[in-house]
Design an enzyme around this catalytic site. Structure first.
Site, short mmCIF file in Angstrom:
data_model
loop_
_atom_site.label_atom_id
_atom_site.label_comp_id
_atom_site.label_asym_id
_atom_site.label_seq_id
_atom_site.Cartn_x
_atom_site.Cartn_y
_atom_site.Cartn_z
N LYS A 138 0.84 -1.19 0.00
CA LYS A 138 0.00 0.00 0.00
C LYS A 138 0.88 1.24 0.00
O LYS A 138 2.00 1.15 0.52
CB LYS A 138 -0.99 0.01 1.17
CG LYS A 138 -0.45 -0.36 2.56
CD LYS A 138 0.68 0.38 3.19
CE LYS A 138 0.67 1.85 3.40
NZ LYS A 138 1.91 2.34 4.09
N TYR A 223 -4.45 4.31 6.15
CA TYR A 223 -5.00 3.37 7.13
C TYR A 223 -6.34 3.88 7.68
O TYR A 223 -7.24 3.09 7.94
CB TYR A 223 -4.02 3.17 8.29
CG TYR A 223 -2.84 2.30 7.94
CD1 TYR A 223 -2.93 0.92 7.95
CD2 TYR A 223 -1.62 2.86 7.57
CE1 TYR A 223 -1.86 0.11 7.62
CE2 TYR A 223 -0.53 2.07 7.24
CZ TYR A 223 -0.65 0.69 7.27
OH TYR A 223 0.42 -0.11 6.94
P1 NAD Z 1 12.45 1.34 2.36
O1 NAD Z 1 13.02 2.64 1.94
O2 NAD Z 1 12.91 0.75 3.64
O3 NAD Z 1 12.69 0.26 1.22
C1 NAD Z 1 12.45 0.52 -0.13
C2 NAD Z 1 13.26 -0.44 -0.98
O4 NAD Z 1 13.06 -0.10 -2.36
C3 NAD Z 1 14.78 -0.33 -0.71
O5 NAD Z 1 15.32 -1.60 -0.63
C4 NAD Z 1 15.30 0.42 -1.91
O6 NAD Z 1 16.62 0.06 -2.24
C5 NAD Z 1 14.33 -0.04 -3.00
N1 NAD Z 1 14.25 0.88 -4.14
C6 NAD Z 1 14.17 0.48 -5.42
N2 NAD Z 1 14.17 1.52 -6.24
C7 NAD Z 1 14.25 2.62 -5.47
C8 NAD Z 1 14.30 4.01 -5.77
N3 NAD Z 1 14.25 4.47 -7.02
N4 NAD Z 1 14.37 4.85 -4.73
C9 NAD Z 1 14.41 4.42 -3.47
N5 NAD Z 1 14.39 3.10 -3.13
C10 NAD Z 1 14.30 2.22 -4.13
O7 NAD Z 1 10.86 1.52 2.36
P2 NAD Z 1 9.81 0.57 3.05
O8 NAD Z 1 9.46 1.11 4.37
O9 NAD Z 1 10.26 -0.82 2.96
O10 NAD Z 1 8.51 0.81 2.11
C11 NAD Z 1 8.36 0.16 0.88
C12 NAD Z 1 6.87 0.03 0.56
O11 NAD Z 1 6.24 -0.73 1.58
C13 NAD Z 1 6.11 1.34 0.48
O12 NAD Z 1 5.13 1.27 -0.52
C14 NAD Z 1 5.45 1.44 1.83
O13 NAD Z 1 4.26 2.20 1.83
C15 NAD Z 1 5.16 -0.01 2.12
N6 NAD Z 1 5.08 -0.30 3.56
C16 NAD Z 1 4.03 -0.98 4.03
C17 NAD Z 1 3.92 -1.28 5.37
C18 NAD Z 1 2.77 -2.08 5.88
O14 NAD Z 1 2.64 -2.19 7.09
N7 NAD Z 1 1.95 -2.66 5.02
C19 NAD Z 1 4.91 -0.85 6.24
C20 NAD Z 1 6.01 -0.16 5.74
C21 NAD Z 1 6.08 0.12 4.39
#
Ligand code: NAD
Length: 372
Positions: A138, A223
């Protein structure tokens, strides 16, 4: 699914079930966790090995019906780490340039896209074109039009599109929904959803309009949007919204810091919500009906979720949300199981239409009608 894949999947689960046996007391998962399972196992590749991807991968170690088997990443060192930590074979490792080749890999059923929001649209469409089921984090994308294109692409490719709405499988949340359906709260009058946290590092992608699609609303406000729909059990017909911004350096044009928004529902129920990147301690749902109430606080964090109703404390089991989600998603993909609250692409498009309407209401200062 062909019989060879079926056979291999059954083999995979037997090994996994043995591996899990000592963990049977671990607080998580479905009631039948400890029963033998000989159905198909959903073999998943995770795209985006960031903080949430890591959480999902770790939670999947306790799954019965889903297994992490592949990765897609732009960082070779992370791939190596994951390979050794999660026993991922070289042939199931891809990068962002070559992952279309996954179409030739019979050992991967689904790709779970866990990258920044602004990348989901193109990546999910590529997954669909590769003939694999897509699970997407999401917000599914950054607006309803993109979301609909993703739904259409997956339909065309005859693959499923599911969204990481982990709360749709959370026991206390489901109990409140059960009570509401059973009429235990009487006529529903009001919902309040407060979702937010104070965001840190100003250089992160969550504060970049291109990658995030917006600000707190995309990340955490969603949420309260989704929650108001599953708690009330109706779709909103109008929205009003007001934005406040205290830091225009950190929260640039198009990146919302704090938005308060209100919904009206067909029954006459109303909702009042807050989405923010600038306040802590906001993770609370409150549902009020003519005969009773429910309060969840925390309501959407990783847990434990806590809550009470006019009848007393909620004491359903504490789960690891992502473990249950992935097991349930295997059932949705393989057996067409229907969850109590949908987690499909169409469900996500509804949230995106509401986000579009909230941003329009902020911009125009007017009440915006919605039809979902
Ligand atoms: P994060 O920054 O920790 O991880 C993102 C990942 O994407 C990294 O490994 C990064 O290297 C990669 N990536 C690939 N291309 C990229 C670019 N162009 N720029 C930046 N990073 C790039 O983020 P996250 O917290 O893991 O969030 C990722 C997704 O998960 C988002 O859509 C977020 O909304 C979602 N999320 C959902 C929940 C949930 O509870 N459902 C919780 C946290 C995050």
């Amino acid at each position: 699914m062909n019989s060879r894949r079926d056979f291999l999947q059954k083999l995979g689960v037997s090994a996994l079930a043995l591996h899990l046996a000592p963990l049977s007391g671990f607080a998580s998962c479905t009631d039948d966790r400890n029963k033998a399972y000989d159905g198909p196992v959903l073999r998943v590749a995770i795209m985006g090995l960031g903080s949430y991807g890591t959480r999902v991968a770790e939670a999947m170690q306790s799954c019965t019906k889903a297994k992490l088997v592949g990765v897609i990443s732009g960082t070779p060192s992370k791939v190596k780490d994951w390979q050794s930590k999660f026993k991922i074979p070289e042939k199931n490792c891809y990068n962002y340039e070559n992952f279309d080749n996954i179409k030739n890999n019979p050992d991967i059923d689904a790709v779970y896209v866990i990258t920044p929001n602004g990348l989901h649209h193109d990546q999910v469409i590529r997954v669909a074109k590769a003939g694999k089921h897509a699970i997407c984090e999401k917000p599914m994308s950054v607006n309803a039009q993109q979301g609909q294109e993703m739904v259409d692409a997956c339909k065309k490719a005859n693959v499923k599109l599911l969204v990481g709405y982990r709360m749709h499988f959370e026991p206390k949340t489901l109990e409140v929904i059960r009570m509401r359906k059973a009429g235990e709260f009487g006529k529903i009058m009001f919902f309040q959803g407060q979702c937010g946290f104070k965001i840190g590092d100003p250089t992160q992608w969550r504060l970049n309009k291109q990658l995030a699609g917006g600000g707190a609303m995309m990340d955490i406000g969603i949420y309260a949007i989704n929650g108001s729909r599953y708690m009330i059990g109706e779709e909103p017909v109008w929205v009003t919204a007001q934005e406040t911004k205290t830091d225009t350096v950190k929260f640039k044009e198009g990146v919302d810091e704090t938005i308060q928004f209100q919904f009206g529902f067909p029954s006459g129920a109303v909702a009042s919500c807050l989405s923010t990147y600038n306040m802590n301690n906001l993770d609370r749902f409150f549902l009020d009906g003519e005969k009773g109430f429910a309060e969840l606080q925390p309501s959407t964090g990783y847990g434990p979720i806590q809550g009470r109703t006019h009848k007393g404390e909620l004491n359903q089991p504490v789960t690891t949300h992502q473990t249950v989600q992935m097991d349930e998603m295997a059932g949705i993909i393989f057996s067409n199981n229907q969850p109590v609250v949908p987690v499909n692409g169409e469900e996500a498009v509804k949230d995106l239409k509401i986000i579009d309407a909230i941003y329009l209401a902020v911009k125009t200062g007017k009440k915006v009608d919605i039809s979902l």
